[in-house]
Write a protein that holds these residues in place. Structure first.
Motif, PDB file in Angstrom:
ATOM      1  N   ASN A  44      29.326  40.540  43.078  1.00  0.00           N
ATOM      2  CA  ASN A  44      30.095  39.169  42.551  1.00  0.00           C
ATOM      3  C   ASN A  44      30.990  39.042  43.689  1.00  0.00           C
ATOM      4  O   ASN A  44      31.852  39.930  43.689  1.00  0.00           O
ATOM      5  CB  ASN A  44      30.513  39.574  41.161  1.00  0.00           C
ATOM      6  CG  ASN A  44      31.453  38.360  40.469  1.00  0.00           C
ATOM      7  OD1 ASN A  44      31.553  37.560  41.295  1.00  0.00           O
ATOM      8  ND2 ASN A  44      31.947  38.766  39.412  1.00  0.00           N
ATOM      9  N   SER A  53      33.100  31.209  44.387  1.00  0.00           N
ATOM     10  CA  SER A  53      32.554  32.373  43.929  1.00  0.00           C
ATOM     11  C   SER A  53      31.046  32.393  43.947  1.00  0.00           C
ATOM     12  O   SER A  53      30.248  31.412  43.851  1.00  0.00           O
ATOM     13  CB  SER A  53      32.910  32.970  42.610  1.00  0.00           C
ATOM     14  OG  SER A  53      32.599  32.244  41.667  1.00  0.00           O
ATOM     15  N   ILE A  55      27.117  34.819  43.847  1.00  0.00           N
ATOM     16  CA  ILE A  55      26.267  36.076  43.357  1.00  0.00           C
ATOM     17  C   ILE A  55      25.476  36.188  44.619  1.00  0.00           C
ATOM     18  O   ILE A  55      24.590  35.371  44.867  1.00  0.00           O
ATOM     19  CB  ILE A  55      25.685  35.728  41.960  1.00  0.00           C
ATOM     20  CG1 ILE A  55      26.471  35.969  40.834  1.00  0.00           C
ATOM     21  CG2 ILE A  55      24.478  36.691  41.898  1.00  0.00           C
ATOM     22  CD1 ILE A  55      27.439  37.229  40.565  1.00  0.00           C
ATOM     23  N   ASN A 112      27.653  31.485  40.923  1.00  0.00           N
ATOM     24  CA  ASN A 112      28.128  32.639  40.070  1.00  0.00           C
ATOM     25  C   ASN A 112      28.491  31.814  38.766  1.00  0.00           C
ATOM     26  O   ASN A 112      28.991  31.041  38.431  1.00  0.00           O
ATOM     27  CB  ASN A 112      29.522  32.927  40.771  1.00  0.00           C
ATOM     28  CG  ASN A 112      30.234  34.124  40.252  1.00  0.00           C
ATOM     29  OD1 ASN A 112      29.938  34.499  38.873  1.00  0.00           O
ATOM     30  ND2 ASN A 112      30.889  34.869  41.060  1.00  0.00           N
ATOM     31  N   SER A 114      30.139  33.350  36.475  1.00  0.00           N
ATOM     32  CA  SER A 114      30.974  34.499  35.572  1.00  0.00           C
ATOM     33  C   SER A 114      31.698  33.878  34.343  1.00  0.00           C
ATOM     34  O   SER A 114      32.422  34.545  33.688  1.00  0.00           O
ATOM     35  CB  SER A 114      31.973  34.865  36.640  1.00  0.00           C
ATOM     36  OG  SER A 114      32.643  33.662  37.158  1.00  0.00           O
TER      37      SER A 114
END
Ligand code: SR1
Ligand code: MG
Length: 401
Positions: A44, A53, A55, A112, A114
Motif C-alpha cells: 500500500n 495512493s 496498490i 488503492n 483504502s
C-alpha cells in the motif's frame, strides 16, 4: 521494463513506481506490506506529496500460505491483470483500475481501495451493504454471459480460453476444494471435535459420488471466463460501491462455480452470526440481510443475464423457446452443488474462513461448523431437488445441530 523476477521490498516497491513514472523522483511516500491473503505481496503506497495512493500487488513464485514447497506460476499475475482489464470494459465501476502491469515482475499497480472494507470483515462486524447483491449479480451476469459462446463467436471464445489457461491455480482448487477434504489428506486441517463427522464424510459414498461429478464439471466445463475464487474476501465494499478483486484463479470454467462460491460464503457468515453477533436482535437482522442478499443476487443475475441473452446473443439457438430457462436451471443446480463443496472445504480443508474460525466459544464454533458441513452435504447430494431460491433458503434455515 525489468529483465528478471525479483521479489519487491517496501523500499523497492516505491522505487518501482518512480521508475515507471507513477510517482515523481522527489515524491515522498509511505509504504506498508498489507497482504493478508494466501499467495501474494500487497504493498500500500501513499504519496505524502500529492496524496495519491496505489496498490502494488506482486505474485510470489510459491504459495505464501504453504511456503516454497508449493511452487506456483507467476503467470497468475498476468491472468489477474487481464481479467481486471477485460471486466473494466463491461463493468468499469465494479473492478479496481489497473494502472500498470509488469509481466516479468508478476506485478500489477492498481487503484488503492483504502476507503473500502473487505466484505468478509464487514459482515463479521455486523455491517450491512445494501448494494452488494445487485453489484455481484450484475458482475456475474455480465462477465459470465459476455465471455460465453452465447455472446462470442466460438472461435473468439476459444482464443480467449487459451489466454486464460491457468493449470497451477486450477490445480489448487481441484485439490483443496474438490479432492482433499473428502479423503484423509495431509492438507486438511480441522478442530478435533469434528473428527467423527469428518470420518463419516470420508466414508459417505453417496456424497463422494456427487462430489466426483462436481469435480468433473470443474475440470471439463469450459463455459465462460470465471473469477475462480469469488469469496467474500475477494470483494471490497462501501455502503454504495463494490469492487471485485483477486481474479488470479480465473480460467474458462463452469459459470456456476462463481455463483456457488459467493453463495457459500454468505451462508457460512449466516451461521457464524451465532457466535459473531453481540445479541439476538443483531443476529436476526444480519441473518435476514444475508438471506435477502442471496435472493437479490440470484434475482439480479437472472434478470441481467436474461436481458443480455435477449439483446446481445450471437448464437442462433438463443431464440429457441425454453433454451434460456434450461441454461439458467442448469446454472442454478450446479451453483447449489458448488456452494456445498466450498462450504465443506472451508470447514475441514487447508484454507478456512475467519467468520467461523474466529468464534471463540468452542461449543458455538463446533455447532456452527457441524451445521455448515451438514447443510453443505445436503446441497451436494440433493441439489437436483433444491429447485429454487425458496427451497435453498428452507435448507439454510434447517437447524441440524
Ligand atoms: C493455497 S491457496 C488457498 C486458498 O486461497 C485462495 O484464496 C483460494 O481460495 C485457495 O483455495
Ligand atoms: Mg485471493
Amino acid at each position: 521494463m525489468s529483465i528478471q523476477y525479483i521479489a519487491l521490498t517496501e523500499a523497492t516497491a516505491v522505487n518501482f513506481l518512480k521508475e515507471i513514472g507513477l510517482l515523481n523522483e522527489d515524491e515522498r511516500a509511505t509504504v506498508s506490506e498489507i497482504g493478508d491473503g494466501n499467495l501474494n505481496y500487497v504493498f500500500n503506497i501513499f504519496s505524502q506529496t500529492t496524496g495519491r495512493s496505489f496498490i502494488v500487488k506482486q505474485a510470489l513464485p510459491y504459495a505464501k500460505v504453504v511456503g516454497e514447497s508449493w511452487p506456483l506460476t507467476l503467470d497468475r499475475a498476468r491472468i489477474e491483470a487481464s481479467v481486471l482489464q477485460l471486466a473494466a470494459k463491461y463493468v468499469p465501476n465494479l473492478v479496481p483500475k489497473v494502472f500498470h502491469h509488469d509481466q516479468t515482475l508478476a506485478l500489477t499497480v492498481m487503484e488503492n481501495l483504502s476507503d473500502f472494507t473487505i466484505l468478509r470483515e464487514g459482515l463479521i462486524t455486523g455491517n450491512l451493504y445494501p448494494q452488494v447483491a445487485s453489484h455481484i449479480g450484475i458482475y456475474l451476469a455480465e462477465i459470465l454471459f459476455r465471455t460465453s459462446t452465447f455472446h462470442l463467436h466460438p472461435k473468439e471464445a476459444k482464443e480467449l480460453a487459451v489466454d486464460f489457461i491457468n493449470p497451477d491455480l486450477c490445480d489448487i482448487t481441484e485439490r483443496l476444494v474438490f479432492t482433499d477434504p473428502f479423503f484423509d489428506s495431509e492438507t486438511n486441517s480441522f478442530d478435533d471435535h469434528l473428527k467423527p463427522l469428518v470420518h463419516e464424510l470420508w466414508s459417505d459414498n453417496k456424497l463422494k459420488r456427487e462430489v466426483a461429478k462436481l469435480k468433473h464439471l470443474f475440470l471439463t466445463k469450459s463455459e465462460a471466463l470465471i473469477h475462480g475464487d469469488i469469496h467474500t474476501g475477494s470483494i471490497f465494499v462501501t455502503k454504495d460501491e463494490t469492487k471485485i478483486i483477486d481474479p488470479e484463479f480465473a480460467f474458462y470454467g463452469p459459470k456456476a462455480f462463481d455463483i456457488g462460491t459467493f453463495f457459500a460464503n454468505l451462508i457460512m457468515n449466516y451461521y457464524a452470526q451465532e457466535g459473531q453477533a453481540s445479541n439476538s436482535i443483531e443476529k436476526e437482522q444480519q441473518q435476514s440481510y444475508l438471506i435477502q442478499t442471496l435472493i437479490d443476487t440470484w434475482k439480479v443475475f437472472e434478470t441481467t443475464y436474461t436481458e443480455l441473452w435477449k439483446n446481445e446473443s450471437k448464437e442462433s439457438f438463443t431464440k429457441v423457446d425454453g433454451h434460456l430457462e434450461d441454461v439458467l436451471a442448469t446454472i442454478w443446480t450446479e451453483s447449489v452443488g458448488f456452494a456445498g463443496a466450498e462450504m465443506i472445504r472451508r470447514m475441514i480443508g487447508l484454507a478456512h474462513v475467519k467468520d467461523v474460525d474466529s468464534i471463540q466459544e468452542l461449543a458455538i464454533r463446533q455447532s456452527v461448523q457441524q451445521t455448515i458441513i451438514q447443510v453443505a452435504r445436503t446441497f451436494i447430494t440433493e441439489r437436483h431437488s433444491i429447485k429454487d431460491m425458496d427451497s435453498l433458503i428452507q435448507q439454510v434455515k434447517v437447524v441440524y445441530v
